[in-house]
Scaffold this active site. Structure first.
Site, short mmCIF file in Angstrom:
data_model
loop_
_atom_site.label_atom_id
_atom_site.label_comp_id
_atom_site.label_asym_id
_atom_site.label_seq_id
_atom_site.Cartn_x
_atom_site.Cartn_y
_atom_site.Cartn_z
CD GLU A 285 -2.47 -1.02 2.85
OE1 GLU A 285 -3.59 -1.52 2.97
OE2 GLU A 285 -1.87 -0.47 3.79
N PRO A 286 1.69 1.48 -1.00
CG PRO A 286 2.83 1.49 -3.04
CD PRO A 286 1.92 0.64 -2.19
N GLY A 287 1.97 5.00 -0.59
CA GLY A 287 1.33 6.29 -0.87
C GLY A 287 2.42 7.25 -1.32
CE1 TYR A 327 2.70 14.27 10.37
CE2 TYR A 327 2.87 15.16 8.14
CZ TYR A 327 2.18 14.44 9.09
OH TYR A 327 0.99 13.87 8.77
CB CYS A 354 -2.32 35.37 10.67
SG CYS A 354 -2.17 36.38 12.12
CD GLU A 355 -1.47 30.02 13.38
OE1 GLU A 355 -0.68 29.74 14.32
OE2 GLU A 355 -2.71 29.99 13.50
CE1 TYR A 383 -0.46 10.69 3.55
CE2 TYR A 383 1.83 10.47 2.88
CZ TYR A 383 0.63 9.90 3.22
OH TYR A 383 0.50 8.53 3.23
C1 LIG Z 1 -0.87 6.07 5.30
C2 LIG Z 1 -1.04 4.64 5.03
C3 LIG Z 1 -0.37 4.05 3.96
C4 LIG Z 1 0.60 4.79 3.07
O1 LIG Z 1 1.74 5.21 3.73
P1 LIG Z 1 2.92 5.90 2.87
O2 LIG Z 1 3.93 6.22 3.89
O3 LIG Z 1 2.36 7.09 2.22
O4 LIG Z 1 3.41 4.90 1.89
C5 LIG Z 1 -0.63 2.72 3.70
N1 LIG Z 1 -1.48 2.00 4.48
C6 LIG Z 1 -2.14 2.53 5.52
C7 LIG Z 1 -3.06 1.71 6.30
C8 LIG Z 1 -1.93 3.87 5.84
O5 LIG Z 1 -2.56 4.40 6.88
#
Ligand SMILES: *Cc1c(COP(=O)(O)O)cnc(C)c1O
Length: 430
Positions: A285-287, A327, A354-355, A383
């Site tokens: 599940e890469p994001g 972060y 304004c921060e 993100y």
């Molecule tokens: C956020 C998330 C991801 C993706 O994470 P990345 O760091 O963006 O690859 C995959 N699975 C789950 C359940 C998440 O919460």
């Protein structure tokens, strides 16, 4: 500064996948997110290739929360991607983008009754986060007259080297079921009439720059898979989550590739499932690692100021990119119209919010800057827009997608009217 091959400098201008950032900023205005579809596709293919070279059954699920623009998700859907969705909204986005329901996993540690109902109606797999949720899902599936196919989210209790706010598999994290309690959870699931456990899921955190923690997680997962197989659970998929990091510090961070990930993780996974006598699909599940470097945030300098240090005041702030404020994240910045000028002067690049914490980049060596210059914030595709807000009465900026020599809006910029559109006037104020 080291740049990935889709970012180049020609005649002093920064280009993304061959297109001049200054031209795009002129045409669409600033602030502006620009995403290279070619780069997104390239990253997806490199995952697929690295994993498939070592294991026959692979599904890449894009973590939709990283970038929820339909055009980005559609590009991935067209290549066969599924998605990790964390809300009903993301589930709708994934389906709208053309992703098949069987390639979706509905994650989340706090799902509503409406979420569970939608999941069973759409027939997507659910990553169940607690026994309470299991029984609610069983009831929802019964009402819908179906059987819900599920995985449990394992908390593998692993320390991972990343920011504490994005480490999700710590023993103390809110996510998942402690790994020791997982067999009992499946035993319970097997007694539920409208539940079929078919998978096993974990996700240990985000922005992890070392592949070893993923190997540790894979070890935990195949150990659990063995126990579950012995118990009679037929695992159709094992999902190792996302989390591979990207080198935000271009010159000093390690840059782990899907190839390195696969080379280390797959042998452990493969030996493990072979020992169980099964060949489940491997899901990842890469994001961030799919989309982060595909995108630059272009922001115009409104003014400069020399106070206790030099500030470059730009038109994008944490309303559009909150990662630095939230972060302490680092993003490389390049003055896009002076991209080959010597870096002689130190600036802090600050947004219009304004921060005090509205700082995009702190103490960076840049060329001398003047009002009207264009700054590109790199690696903004994950993100970034996804976490944007209208704070301070600021409409969100447009997003442009480029492919080859073409460019088009994939989201128009908001207007002030968009900010007020959902506001109501209470009757006593009429
Ligand atoms: C956020 C998330 C991801 C993706 O994470 P990345 O760091 O963006 O690859 C995959 N699975 C789950 C359940 C998440 O919460």
């Amino acid at each position: 500064m080291k740049l990935p091959h889709h970012l180049t400098i020609k005649k002093g201008h920064l280009h993304i996948s061959g297109q001049d950032c200054t031209v795009l900023a002129e045409k669409y205005g600033t602030p502006l997110y620009v995403t290279s579809e070619d780069r997104v596709c390239e990253q997806y293919r490199s995952y697929k290739k690295a994993l498939l070279a070592r294991y026959p059954k692979v599904q890449v699920l894009f973590a939709a929360k990283a970038n929820g623009n339909l055009a980005v998700m559609r590009a991935l859907a067209q290549l066969g991607a599924g998605a990790d969705v964390f809300s009903s909204g993301e589930l709708h986005l994934a389906l709208d983008a053309g992703m098949a329901p069987e390639k979706l996993l509905f994650n989340g540690s706090s799902k509503t009754p409406a979420d569970l109902k939608l999941a069973v109606e759409k027939g997507v797999k659910v990553s169940v986060d607690s026994l309470d949720e299991l029984h609610q899902l069983d009831a929802a599936a019964k009402i819908a007259g179906t059987v819900a196919t599920i995985a449990f989210r394992v908390n593998p209790a692993l320390e991972v080297p990343t920011h504490p706010k994005i480490a999700t598999g710590l023993a103390t994290s809110k996510f998942g079921i402690p790994h020791k309690e997982i067999p009992a959870a499946y035993r319970e699931a097997l007694t539920c009439k409208n539940i079929k456990p078919v998978g096993l899921h974990c996700h240990i955190g985000s922005q992890i720059l070392d592949v070893e923690p993923f190997v540790r997680a894979a070890e935990v997962m195949v150990r659990i898979a063995k126990e579950l197989t012995t118990m009679g659970v037929q695992l159709e998929f094992i999902d190792l989550g996302g989390g591979l990091g990207i080198p935000y510090h271009h010159d000093t961070d390690p840059s782990p590739t899907p190839e390195e990930y696969a080379a280390k993780v797959i042998p452990v996974f493969k030996d493990g499932v072979e020992a169980c006598g099964i060949t489940p699909e491997l899901w990842v599940e890469p994001g961030r690692s799919l989309v982060a470097d595909s995108t630059v945030l272009l922001t115009r300098v409104n003014s400069t100021k020399s106070a206790h240090k030099r500030f470059a005041n730009v038109d994008a702030g944490f309303n559009l990119l909150i990662r630095p404020a939230m972060y302490d994240a680092y993003h490389e910045v390049i003055v896009a119209n002076k991209a080959d000028a010597p870096l002689t002067t130190e600036y802090t690049v600050t947004g219009p919010i304004c921060e005090t914490g509205d700082i995009l980049a702190m103490d960076r060596k840049l060329p001398p800057i003047a009002a009207g210059d264009l700054i590109a914030v790199l690696d903004a595709g994950a993100y970034g827009f996804a976490m944007s807000s209208q704070y301070n009465g600021r409409p969100r900026c447009p997003e442009v997608l480029i492919r080859g020599a073409r460019a088009a809006l994939m989201r128009r910029g908001e207007t002030i009217g968009d900010i007020t559109a959902s506001m109501e006037r209470p009757p006593w104020q009429k």
